[in-house]
Scaffold this active site. Structure first.
Site, PDB file in Angstrom:
ATOM      1  N   GLY A  72       0.750  -1.242   0.000  1.00 16.21           N
ATOM      2  CA  GLY A  72       0.000   0.000   0.000  1.00 16.21           C
ATOM      3  C   GLY A  72       0.783   1.297   0.000  1.00 16.21           C
ATOM      4  N   TRP A  74       1.942   2.940  -2.592  1.00 15.65           N
ATOM      5  CA  TRP A  74       1.447   3.854  -3.639  1.00 15.65           C
ATOM      6  C   TRP A  74       0.135   4.490  -3.189  1.00 15.65           C
ATOM      7  CZ3 TRP A  74       2.406   2.828  -9.535  1.00 15.65           C
ATOM      8  CH2 TRP A  74       3.778   2.691  -9.745  1.00 15.65           C
ATOM      9  N   ASP A  98      -5.928  -5.368  -4.768  1.00 17.26           N
ATOM     10  CA  ASP A  98      -4.837  -6.345  -4.753  1.00 17.26           C
ATOM     11  C   ASP A  98      -5.365  -7.715  -4.403  1.00 17.26           C
ATOM     12  OD1 ASP A  98      -1.520  -5.920  -4.563  1.00 17.26           O
ATOM     13  OD2 ASP A  98      -2.265  -7.824  -3.803  1.00 17.26           O
ATOM     14  N   ASP A 114      -8.414 -10.382  -7.954  1.00 15.41           N
ATOM     15  CA  ASP A 114      -7.456 -10.582  -9.034  1.00 15.41           C
ATOM     16  C   ASP A 114      -7.821  -9.617 -10.159  1.00 15.41           C
ATOM     17  OD1 ASP A 114      -6.003 -11.498 -11.168  1.00 15.41           O
ATOM     18  OD2 ASP A 114      -6.917 -13.493 -11.221  1.00 15.41           O
ATOM     19  N   ASP A 139       1.177  -1.178 -10.221  1.00 21.15           N
ATOM     20  CA  ASP A 139       2.550  -1.575  -9.899  1.00 21.15           C
ATOM     21  C   ASP A 139       2.624  -3.095  -9.826  1.00 21.15           C
ATOM     22  OD1 ASP A 139       5.205  -1.275  -9.157  1.00 21.15           O
ATOM     23  OD2 ASP A 139       4.770  -1.026  -7.029  1.00 21.15           O
ATOM     24  N   LYS A 179       3.808  -0.590 -14.307  1.00 24.00           N
ATOM     25  CA  LYS A 179       5.115  -1.236 -14.311  1.00 24.00           C
ATOM     26  C   LYS A 179       5.230  -2.084 -15.569  1.00 24.00           C
ATOM     27  CE  LYS A 179       6.897  -2.952 -10.541  1.00 24.00           C
ATOM     28  NZ  LYS A 179       7.121  -3.816  -9.383  1.00 24.00           N
TER      29      LYS A 179
HETATM   30  C1  LIG Z   1       5.310  -4.733  -6.196  1.00 25.73           C
HETATM   31  S1  LIG Z   1       3.845  -5.117  -5.331  1.00 25.73           S
HETATM   32  C2  LIG Z   1       3.016  -3.585  -5.316  1.00 25.73           C
HETATM   33  C3  LIG Z   1       3.541  -2.634  -4.302  1.00 25.73           C
HETATM   34  C4  LIG Z   1       2.649  -1.438  -4.088  1.00 25.73           C
HETATM   35  N1  LIG Z   1       2.528  -0.634  -5.280  1.00 25.73           N
HETATM   36  C5  LIG Z   1       3.122  -0.573  -2.965  1.00 25.73           C
HETATM   37  O1  LIG Z   1       3.634   0.500  -3.261  1.00 25.73           O
HETATM   38  O2  LIG Z   1       3.019  -0.958  -1.820  1.00 25.73           O
HETATM   39  C6  LIG Z   1       2.972  -6.084  -6.487  1.00 25.73           C
HETATM   40  C7  LIG Z   1       1.605  -6.517  -6.039  1.00 25.73           C
HETATM   41  O3  LIG Z   1       0.918  -7.035  -7.134  1.00 25.73           O
HETATM   42  C8  LIG Z   1      -0.050  -7.917  -6.635  1.00 25.73           C
HETATM   43  N2  LIG Z   1      -0.610  -8.747  -7.700  1.00 25.73           N
HETATM   44  C9  LIG Z   1       0.048  -9.658  -8.454  1.00 25.73           C
HETATM   45  N3  LIG Z   1      -0.807 -10.243  -9.311  1.00 25.73           N
HETATM   46  C10 LIG Z   1      -2.035  -9.690  -9.107  1.00 25.73           C
HETATM   47  C11 LIG Z   1      -3.315  -9.881  -9.681  1.00 25.73           C
HETATM   48  N4  LIG Z   1      -3.501 -10.767 -10.654  1.00 25.73           N
HETATM   49  N5  LIG Z   1      -4.341  -9.145  -9.226  1.00 25.73           N
HETATM   50  C12 LIG Z   1      -4.143  -8.248  -8.235  1.00 25.73           C
HETATM   51  N6  LIG Z   1      -2.964  -8.028  -7.655  1.00 25.73           N
HETATM   52  C13 LIG Z   1      -1.908  -8.735  -8.076  1.00 25.73           C
HETATM   53  C14 LIG Z   1       0.708  -8.675  -5.597  1.00 25.73           C
HETATM   54  O4  LIG Z   1      -0.167  -9.226  -4.672  1.00 25.73           O
HETATM   55  C15 LIG Z   1       1.605  -7.600  -5.001  1.00 25.73           C
HETATM   56  O5  LIG Z   1       1.096  -7.111  -3.809  1.00 25.73           O
END
Ligand SMILES: C[S@@+](CC[C@H](N)C(=O)[O-])C[C@H]1O[C@@H](n2cnc3c(N)ncnc32)[C@H](O)[C@@H]1O
Lengths: 363, 983
Positions: A72, A74, A98, A114, A139, A179
């Protein structure tokens, strides 16, 4: 010795104790450390802040979507930047999505789901009916498996799923930030994004490591093709090389401009800094703000810690006649040099330690 | 620039690079009955014979630039051939072979990424099998998770796509006939197709949100059959999810189904394997029982589980922790654990013959065949009292050792090579030799395996008999025996593998080990004393029993960070000589490799494990005197001769500010016609050694940064010492000397000018009008800046015994310029032709911003001091190709006067020709300098992911623009590729 001195010594000892082991990540990653010190849930916060420095992402933004938001940081940035200290923060809307659960944040609506799933997308869209969003950020990253083609593919799908949601919720002229992995098929994604946005830039914040293939696409001025009707049930598929992978030009070999973001005076994420950054300030270990709420491996780690993971049972001891034919007597063979070579050291270790060994076995 | 030059540039830009060899990880495996093993290595399909010691029979590149993720045999081929034969519904086992005359063949569907291809394997009466593509590469819009051959007259394939959809494909022509998506639009990590016909098939999807979804893509309809026969594409149909299985808390990586018992197994990111009692799936049974129970949750892996397979009564799983576990279905417990290569993890797993044999494939191409290994323990009572010692007698292997004694343990003399090995309870193996004056010299001290604190013995196993003719002979093998906590362990230091692990209760006991023998390396036994009894653990001699065959050598499990070429040995003929490379990886090891590009053979000659963190940079010194007397090793690379030995100094640098230096002696054994390597440790250095020596270090927080060394360049390769420039993550550029005589590194100079992580360093040497050598060093950092340093006086500098051993020549760069927006990943610098008073240098750089830049630098030499210097260094011209690559440009090499090669994780290797790199054809004047510009030659795809480094043979530096010897570029990343640019 005064009692104060003793107390202060004890305190120093304790803080040293606490710092041991945990400080190593602080040393390796300056942004990890800064994030903790500044109260961000993840170091990624700096990436969004540095992108904003270059692109002024939040100007005039009231409604925003944060896809793949956990833990969280962002959302924290969005919350602080959009709501600020103003009174009229009621019309600010931030929706964070998320797979993982996330600790609550002021003014942030959370959806756990998802983003590649239609139902999740529909839930997000519902929040913006009639009132489109000004900004969508994503992200999202897969848990890297180490198989590069799979990781890159999943990453691309997260981006396309985010783009698909974006086509439903973003206002014309709005901004989309996501990203992207600069890998084998990145040009195909660029060409896909170019269809919907007039300005597409590949940006690398200085807080993102030079050694990582991660970068961010900043897509400005949402302007879908005329007559484009967003369609949820047909996911946007990747573009493909219509002629040849090797081809150098054409619609599928689009390489968008590259821009390194963030002040050059900012910390260098590849550099290793000493713990003592400022000679006048003593280093103190700061614990992480928000560890992941329920990581997938939680149960496995719990079992491992308690030595409950299933292990191979030791081979069963069974008696068979197979060995009776072998000559196992040391005395018989000890006259040969070869035998001596093998035997002598054994004797040595046996004599000394038979008792110790017995003890070991008891334990 | 003259016209002729332009033409030349054009001609060269048409040069094409061809890929000579590729070593890629194994990502797919399948048994072809008990006869062959099929493996996907990158885009290449390889066939290994199971009958003849797992020799690679044939290979074919089938998927262009996609990696193979699965191989499926067509079981209905026979039936299809026999046109009128009525399908026998009940028949369960069908042979995939089709016989016609003396030719036997099978049809395979190979898939990976977004592609599918049909390949035939043919076996004619004589000779081995051959592979042949039966159709084009079918490129699909979406990622392929699984394919299944359908029982139909036409060759039909059902293809499971990652967006939870199933495609019906005519495999021969690549026509899409029907597409059915699930209403649950989501992303699948894995899928499994079941059933024999389109109409009643079932798909199990492993989703991102931890669930398994089961549904039917081809609902039963009256028009079903017509549609297929009519070859009309139908899209837009959707189907409902019929079953959901929840329980996992991570994404699903792999699925398996056992029809006989109706079990479904799933492997997940949450490190568990779950078993579900789904009942019959596919066909009339549809989606199985109404509420499938979760029968077992199997936790045993230490990391993600990538693959799962089922056999009656057993579950096999493999994962990121490099382990393959065999679970008892009834007990739910681990029955056996096969530890593969630790770094990298196991990706693919295949079972044959009802699960008696387990094939384990590793990420890294290391592959073993284990047949249910049942180590047998035999209990003998030798008498009443204590048993003090046991040993094997009459073993041939023992003959090779000669006891020479020693306090640390034993010293054995291996007569063949003249090297001695000693070992002891410090967990180290020492390699020694008898030097001048009959003194023992320690060549190398090596930690055995982690946790093996007590090394008891080193064994040299004889080369495999007859192995050489068949191409697998690996020469002699050394194994280390010792204790690791309560286990007796046999460790293979080259393959980094535990060959045997027996829970004997730990050290301090009497034991004797009999190594395995024979072509299969079968047999071998351990006898030990435990609680007054003699116990024996025997690995059955029978080759049908416990066998572990290495099919392929494993390379650095987690990717290679750097590679460099040392030279070659062997006969001079192009095809026969062995190229010798050194490579370093993230798994902290260094390896010396020999490869024969034309035959594709690869050998790991030695693995060095002295680094405590990842190895990031390598450099080679070719000169330097050998300290060792009596032996003359030299690099005599004259054409037409056999080069029997090669000697060079290898320097490696990596994380935790560690430098290592080795003398490598690579020999070529003409009897075995294979190369071998001896490694001598020369010197070792760590910046934080001072700190490490502090006794109370665990009580204080280490304040120093844990500096990583990012790059390495040889500044000066002198007879007594080598000068090295090192780019460091703490923002410094450092210069070290390393001397073989002193056996040490010396830090001579450092500058924190950059204040940012220094990513690249490169040297360049010029001659001034007085013919003095001027040495320049270039360094590039993460902010895109390049600094040029005048290091000329450092080569002549000698430490005075009194002063501190540091050189204080330069303290600021003589020129700096910015070429990139972010990191300068790679630098290549060469000298242009000067005239008397002026010298030229050309700097090519590759950046994180994907840009290629070429800068010309002019060096003006003065007769007397001008502003305190005898020369003036200035930037003359700069030209760039902004978007040379779509991703960071990670490696760049100068191949010749006007040819550059670059590589990037966008998986392209590009050749660039410089139209006018150095303005040597012009009289130097400020206006006449044509800017160096780069034009692009057709780039070439590399099929292996992230390219991080590239090394080129030295010959390319010296060659002229007209007589190009074959150029070779070695790329590494995950895998190793060799590209050649034919003259
Ligand atoms: C790099 S982290 C994001 C960090 C966040 N932007 C922050 O600043 O705290 C990537 C996130 O993408 C989520 N994620 C991956 N695949 C996903 C999906 N299909 N649907 C939703 N979230 C997903 C993961 O659970 C993870 O928490």
């Amino acid at each position: 010795m005064s009692i104060d001195k003793v107390i202060s010594d004890i305190r120093i000892c304790r803080s040293l104790w606490e710092n041991m082991g945990r400080s190593s990540k602080d040393k390796r990653d300056i942004y990890y450390r800064l994030a903790k010190e500044e109260g961000w849930r993840a170091r990624s916060a700096f990436k969004l802040l540095q992108l904003d420095e270059e692109f002024n992402l939040f100007k005039g933004v009231r409604r925003a979507v944060d896809l793949c938001a956990a833990p969280g940081s962002w959302s924290q940035v969005l919350s602080r930047k959009l709501r600020g200290t103003e009174e009229n923060s009621e019309d600010v809307k931030i929706v964070a999505v998320d797979l993982q659960a996330m600790a609550p944040l002021p003014g942030v609506t959370q959806i756990q789901g998802d983003i590649t799933k239609i139902t999740t997308a529909q839930e997000i869209i519902k929040h913006f009916e009639g009132q489109p969003a000004d900004l969508v950020v994503c992200d999202g990253a897969p848990d890297v498996t180490g198989l590069h083609d799979v990781d890159e593919y999943i990453q691309a799908q997260l981006l396309l799923a985010a783009l698909n949601i974006t086509t439903h919720v973003l206002k014309p002229g709005g901004t989309f930030v996501a990203k992207i992995f600069r890998g084998k098929d990145v040009t195909l994604l660029y060409s896909q994004l170019k269809v919907f946005f007039s300005g597409v830039t590949c940006a690398k914040p200085r807080s993102s490591r030079n050694s990582s293939i991660e970068a961010f696409v900043v897509c400005e001025n949402y302007s879908p093709p005329e007559g484009y009707i967003p369609n949820m049930s047909n996911p946007l598929l990747d573009h493909s090389y219509d002629v040849d992978f090797n081809q150098l030009e054409g619609p599928n070999r689009i390489i968008v401009p590259f821009l390194a973001c963030g002040d050059l005076s900012a910390f260098d994420s590849d550099r290793t800094y000493p713990l003592q950054l400022d000679p006048s300030k003593e280093y103190r270990y700061t614990p992480p703000i928000q560890p992941p709420i329920r990581p997938p491996y939680q149960q496995a780690c719990h079992l491992r810690k308690n030595n409950l993971l299933s292990k191979e049972d030791s081979p069963t001891v069974s008696f068979g006649g197979a060995f009776s034919a072998l000559h196992l007597s040391a005395n018989q063979e000890s006259d040969t040099a070869a035998a001596a070579a093998a035997a002598a050291p054994q004797l040595d270790s046996c004599e000394m330690n038979e008792e110790e060994a017995a003890e070991q076995e008891v334990q | 620039m003259s016209v002729s030059e332009c033409e030349m540039a054009d001609r060269k830009s048409a040069a094409v690079m061809e890929s000579l060899m590729l070593v890629a990880p194994v990502t797919a495996l399948e048994f072809l009955e008990e006869e062959y093993l099929l493996a996907g290595e990158g885009p290449i399909l390889s066939v290994y014979s199971l009958q003849t010691l797992l020799i690679n029979c044939t290979s074919l590149s089938v998927l262009q630039n996609q990696r193979i993720h699965g191989i499926h045999l067509d079981p209905w081929q026979q039936e299809r051939g026999a046109t009128a034969a009525a399908p026998k519904e009940e028949e369960l086992f069908v042979s995939p072979w089709q016989q016609s005359g003396r030719v036997r063949s099978v049809v395979l569907a190979v898939f990976g990424g977004k592609a599918v291809r049909v390949v035939g394997l043919k076996e004619t009466g004589c000779g081995g099998p051959s592979l042949e593509a039966l159709g084009p590469v079918i490129e699909l819009q979406d990622w392929v998770c699984d394919v299944r051959w359908l029982r139909a007259r036409a060759p039909l394939l059902a293809v499971a796509l990652a967006h939870n959809a199933v495609l019906l494909l005519e495999a021969g022509k690549g026509w899409s006939l029907a597409l059915c998506s699930c209403q649950e639009g989501c992303l699948l990590y894995s899928a499994l197709l079941l059933g024999q016909r389109w109409d009643d098939m079932v798909i199990v999807g492993g989703t991102v949100f931890n669930q398994l979804v089961i549904w039917r893509p081809g609902e039963v309809g009256e028009d079903g059959r017509d549609r297929i026969e009519g070859l009309q594409m139908e899209v837009g149909r959707t189907a409902q999810v019929e079953k959901r299985l929840s329980g996992h808390s991570g994404v699903i990586f792999s699925l398996a189904y056992l029809p006989k018992h109706g079990w479904l197994a799933s492997a997940s990111d949450d490190r568990s394997v779950r078993l579900w009692g789904v009942g019959a799936l596919g066909g009339v049974a549809g989606c199985g029982v109404p509420a499938p129970p979760c029968l077992r949750v199997l936790y045993g892996h230490q990391a993600r589980v990538f693959s799962v397979r089922l056999s009656p009564g057993r579950v096999f799983s493999a994962g990121e922790d490099g382990a393959c576990l065999q679970w008892g279905w009834d007990s739910g417990r681990v029955e056996r654990s096969l530890k593969g290569h630790i770094a990298g993890g196991v990706r693919a797993l295949a079972l044959s013959g009802g699960g008696r044999a387990v094939e384990v494939a590793c990420d890294w191409g290391g592959r073993r065949r284990d047949q249910a290994l049942e180590g047998m323990q035999v209990h003998l009572r030798a008498g009443r009292g204590k048993v003090h010692s046991v040993l094997w007698a009459g073993q041939d292997g023992v003959r090779a050792y000669l006891l020479a004694s020693g306090t640390a343990g034993q010293v054995f003399r291996w007569l063949l090579e003249g090297a001695l090995y000693s070992c002891g309870r410090d967990g180290c193996v020492r390699e020694l030799r008898v030097g001048a004056g009959d003194r023992l010299e320690v060549l190398r001290v090596e930690r055995a395996c982690r946790g093996m604190e007590w090394v008891e013995r080193v064994l040299i196993l004889d080369p495999e008999e007859g192995g050489e003719e068949q191409g697998t002979g690996e020469g002699c093998q050394m194994v280390v025996l010792g204790f690791q906590s309560v286990f007796f362990v046999v460790w293979d230091p080259v393959r980094r593998e535990r060959l045997l692990s027996v829970p004997c209760g730990g050290g301090h006991r009497s034991w004797s080990y009999c190594p395995p023998s024979g072509p299969h390396r079968a047999g071998g036994a351990l006898v030990f004393v435990k609680q007054g009894a003699v116990l024996a653990t025997q690995v059955p001699q029978d080759p049908q029993g416990a066998v572990s065959w290495g099919l392929k050598v494993g390379l650095h499990g987690r990717g290679m960070g750097c590679v460099c070429r040392l030279g070659w040995v062997g006969p001079a003929g192009q095809g026969e000589r062995w190229e010798i490379l050194a490579a370093g990886g993230e798994d902290t090891s260094l390896s010396v490799l020999a490869l024969q590009p034309l035959s594709g053979a690869l050998r790991v000659l030695s693995v060095i494990t002295d680094h405590i963190s990842s190895v990031r940079a390598l450099a080679v010194g070719l000169r330097g005197k050998m300290r060792i007397d009596g032996q003359k090793h030299g690099c005599s690379q004259t054409d037409g001769h056999t080069v029997t030995s090669l000697s060079s100094l290898l320097i490696s640098a990596g994380g935790r500010a560690q430098l290592q230096c080795y003398r490598l002696l690579v020999g070529w054994g003409s009897q075995l016609s294979s190369p071998f390597c001896q490694v001598i440790q020369v010197a070792s250095h760590r910046l934080d050694e001072q700190w490490e020596r502090r006794r109370n270090r665990h009580k204080i927080v280490k304040m120093d940064p844990e500096t990583r060394y990012m790059s390495l360049a040889v500044l000066h390769d002198g007879p007594e010492w080598i000068l090295l420039a090192v780019g460091c993550s703490d923002g410094a550029v450092r210069v070290f000397s390393v001397s073989e005589v002193d056996g040490s590194f010396q830090l001579l100079w450092e500058s924190f000018y950059h204040q940012r992580c220094v990513l690249s360093v490169a040297p360049c040497c010029l001659k001034d009008p007085q013919s003095n050598r001027k040495l320049f060093m270039f360094s590039g950092a993460t902010d895109g800046r390049v600094a040029v340093w005048d290091m000329s006086t450092i080569t002549a500098w000698r430490a005075s015994p009194t002063a501190a051993p540091t050189w204080n020549g330069t303290c600021s760069p003589c020129l700096t310029f910015t070429v990139h927006q972010s990191g300068v990943n790679s630098l290549a610098v060469w000298e242009g032709h000067g005239d008397g008073q002026t010298g030229w240098m050309t700097v090519a750089s590759g950046g994180d911003d994907g840009q290629l830049s070429v800068v010309n630098i002019r060096v003006q030499f003065h007769q007397q001091l001008v502003e305190g210097s005898t020369m003036c260094v200035e930037l003359q011209s700069q030209s760039t190709v902004l978007l040379a690559h779509a991703a960071p440009l990670t490696a760049l090499r100068h191949l010749g006067p006007s040819l550059l090669v670059s590589a990037s994780p966008d998986q392209r290797v590009c050749l660039w020709s410089l139209c006018s790199s150095a303005p040597h054809h012009h009289s130097p004047g400020p206006h006449q300098q044509g800017p160096a510009s780069a034009s692009m030659a057709p780039p070439h795809i590399s099929r292996t992911p992230p390219l991080t480094s590239m090394a080129l043979p030295y010959t390319s530096r010296a060659c002229s623009s007209h007589t190009w010897p074959t150029q070779r570029a070695w790329r590494c990343g995950l895998g190793l590729g060799v590209k050649a640019e034919p003259g």
